[in-house]
Design a protein around this motif. Structure first.
Motif: not given
Length: 463
Positions: A5-9, A58-65, A69-73
């Protein structure tokens, strides 16, 4: 809130930032084509564009992070699945400790048909961690008791009924939509909170000024008069009834249906702005005929200037100079296919004389696609009809002053209703998307449209 949901947001926030940046860039392009531009105005617009750029970054960096995190999980989950003891032959009976009271995870005497195992396979696929744990324990038990059998090289083809298919729901293919390029380019207003009609006053009889015939003689006088321009608030809506099973047992079904309804809403609104009988742009624009059995881009371009001349002549001092050329994608690419050896005798701001305009390299629906040789921005919109004319194979090109095409929209539109009670007896869920809007291109009638046999289905021959 889940990571998904955070990624979608974050994706939504990035899309909004990109749209804002595109608007600022469009405004900068339009400003640079203004003969009366000042250095301060350009500097201010460049600053606004750069600020929008920074927000996109800034928004792209937040999405990339979040994606990292999703990839690491996912890596951790895969590592956990692999980090189990390798299969080995079962030790001799007297070389292993046994606990007499320990029971198997799945017992034939309790579940002869294996329903519990099947439920856990399905639940694990949907992300149930407890089901995954039970399946892991089951596999460990199998390695202890039947490790030698598990080592046999049988592929998934030998167990077609047991290998669960994986559906890449994040890569589903939505139905394509023309959406709303023109609606996003014109002048927008918030729709008033009440009423189903919008009224505007238009001065249709002006005052008068003339030279005084003699001293003390009466001066010119003309009583001013206005005409009320009234247009309707329209309601656009669509619905879809889903079975409760599809929503509760499917993966992302509701979100996919809702996204499609939103796309159809945008397409319908834009199409009505262009094609609606009596009030759409095609209906109110003054025709500029281009009749030609063998049309070429070089012959079409003077018609574009004729249309723009008509726009300015209609608006006079009320012309903003912020003009748009709106065309179908087939016409835009046809105009790009032309090759020639001549160029305009009068150069235009920001356009090299040898060029027949510029292509900004943006994608469909992202704002201004390019500029014509005289600097007019181009909006590509595939809601433009391509079945016009006697041969039902013509399209049209519209030339307008952006600031005199008005769209009123409810700030919350489109809105979403999710109703369960209405279809409760059928285990159905009713989804409705709707919104209110009003528009006019006739506040100051000015629009021109190029049409005729010169705009039949294009052939790409380089002329």
């Amino acid at each position: 809130m889940t990571l998904a949901e955070l990624i979608a947001q974050a994706r939504t926030a990035l899309d909004t930032a990109i749209a804002t940046r595109t608007q600022e860039q469009d405004a900068l392009v339009a400003l640079r084509s203004d003969e009366n531009l000042t250095e301060d105005a350009v500097r201010a617009q460049v600053s606004a564009r750069d600020a929008a750029d920074a927000e996109v970054t800034r928004r792209q960096q937040a999405l990339d992070e979040l994606l990292a995190e999703e990839a690491r999980e996912a890596e951790i989950a895969a590592l956990q699945a692999r980090n189990t003891p390798a299969a080995h032959r079962a030790p001799a009976y007297d070389q292993v400790a046994r606990v007499g009271a320990e029971e198997r995870t799945y017992r034939p005497d309790q579940d002869r048909r294996g329903a519990a195992f099947e439920r856990d396979v399905a639940a694990a696929f949907l992300g149930d961690y407890e089901a995954r744990d039970r399946l892991s324990r089951h596999m460990a038990e199998e390695r202890v008791e039947r490790g030698d059998q598990l080592q046999r090289a049988a592929g998934t083809g030998a167990f077609a009924g047991l290998v669960v298919p994986q559906y890449l729901t994040d890569l589903y293919a939505p139905a394509a939509a023309a959406k709303r390029p023109f609606a996003d380019a014109i002048r927008r207003h918030d729709l008033p909170a009440q009423g189903m009609t919008v009224n505007l006053s238009r001065i249709t009889t002006s005052s008068s000024v003339d030279n005084q015939s003699a001293e003390n003689a009466a001066v010119a006088e003309q009583d001013m008069d206005d005409t009320l321009l009234t247009f309707s608030v329209q309601t656009a809506a669509g619905q879809q009834t889903l079975s409760r099973q599809a929503v509760e047992r499917g993966a992302g079904v509701e979100a996919i249906v809702l996204d499609d309804l939103f796309r159809r809403y945008a397409t319908n609104l834009d199409s009505k702005l262009l094609n609606q009988a009596a009030t759409g742009l095609s209906a109110v624009a003054t025709a500029v005929a281009y009749t030609d059995a063998t049309p070429t881009v070089a012959e079409l371009y003077p018609k574009v200037l004729e249309g723009l001349s008509g726009v300015e002549a209609a608006l006079l001092d009320l012309a903003s100079g912020d003009n748009l050329a709106v065309m179908h994608s087939r016409r835009w690419y046809w105009m790009q296919n032309a090759m020639g050896t001549t160029w305009p005798l009068i150069s235009q701001p920001g356009i090299a004389a040898q060029l027949s305009g510029t292509n900004l390299g943006t994608t469909y629906g992202s704002g201004v696609r390019g500029t014509l040789p005289n600097g007019t921005p181009v909006i590509v919109d595939n809601n433009i009809a391509t079945n016009l004319g006697a041969g039902t194979n013509e399209d049209e090109i519209y030339l307008v002053d952006r600031n005199e095409c008005h769209l009123w929209e409810d700030p919350s539109a489109p809105m979403y209703i999710r109703a369960e009670q209405a279809k409760a007896a059928n285990l159905g869920i009713l989804m409705v998307v709707y919104g209110y809007y009003a528009y006019t291109h006739s506040r100051l009638p000015h629009a021109r449209k190029i049409g005729g046999t010169g705009l039949i289905t294009p052939t790409f021959t380089g002329v």
